[in-house]
Scaffold this active site. Sequence first.
Site, PDB file in Angstrom:
ATOM      1  N   ASP A  42       3.831   2.988  10.649  1.00  0.00           N
ATOM      2  CA  ASP A  42       4.502   4.025   9.575  1.00  0.00           C
ATOM      3  C   ASP A  42       4.935   5.077  10.112  1.00  0.00           C
ATOM      4  OD1 ASP A  42       3.556   1.942   7.893  1.00  0.00           O
ATOM      5  OD2 ASP A  42       1.700   3.285   7.492  1.00  0.00           O
ATOM      6  N   GLU A 209       6.754  -2.252  -0.420  1.00  0.00           N
ATOM      7  CA  GLU A 209       6.314  -0.958  -0.321  1.00  0.00           C
ATOM      8  C   GLU A 209       7.223  -0.191   0.724  1.00  0.00           C
ATOM      9  OE1 GLU A 209       2.268  -1.681   0.923  1.00  0.00           O
ATOM     10  OE2 GLU A 209       2.947  -2.656   3.111  1.00  0.00           O
TER      11      GLU A 209
END
Length: 322
Positions: A42, A209
């Site tokens: 991420d 997401e």
Amino acid sequence: MTGRRTAALLTAAVVALLPTTAQADVGYPDPQPVTGQQIIHDPTVIQLKSGGYVAYSTGGVIGARLSRDRVQWDDAGNAFAAPPSWWYEYNSTGDPWAPDISYRAGRYWLYYAVSSWGTNHSAIGVATSPSGLPGTWTDHGKVFSSDTTDTWNAIDPAVTAADGGLWMTFGSYWTGIRMVELDPGTGKARTGAPVHHLAARPDAPYAVEGPYVVRHGRYYYLFASYDACCAGVNSTYKIRVGRSASVTGPYADSTGTPMTAGGGDLFLASHGRYIGPGGESVFRVGGEDWIAYHYYDADDSGTPKLGLNRLSWTKNGWPVAG
């Protein structure tokens, strides 16, 4: 990814949702070669005013890496020396996820999420720094939160300045990708601000997401990660994109299919050794857009690594990874 979240993400419950092997597509560009500390999950990247780059990520107490040239990356510890005490309300280890770094009003702003795997008892927090460097951050607490009575999940924040306002995109599973307006002074959600709906998956387990909104020309572009991450070479993550003339939507893909109805052009997917690209963010260097993401290296036992590609734009205004 390293750190405590790895174990949670590789549970049998997650793997049971995945195929035994990921499906690869060879029609996508490889990431730019990088050296040094490549392991990441991420990633959010910014070019610092002082020169060079910093990348923050899931793992540790928001793991940090520094680079002078965007090629060689060195471990730089963590954004924080220890988790702020309020994080423990959301998981027992004070484990933060999916940071987002930006610069405005003379300060760097770092947004991040705290939650537990598989629940929407979650919160997004914010910290500021004069330099953007690890060890210089002051935490300011909660920006926005969700609980089990809500239909969204307050994780995976990404902040965009648009139309004279400040907006935060967020969301994971549940009803998908959402957006809320922030107070530019505090960096926190405006009291009573409506929660806009940007994207959703109509099919269980509603796997979308990691949103990120960027402006190019007269459109706003919503990038999001679809399908399942975090299982090494069995990951099925991929990045899709749609666009809108308004930052709050509606977003649609190039066929006109709304992203709230499962639309989204496929931007980047597995190919060769590069499995499950996702967890993306966009940053600018010298007027050019770049996209950062993680992938799972099939030639290194599925280790999550940093992917960087130049973000180009077609004549019709759609993004292409270069």
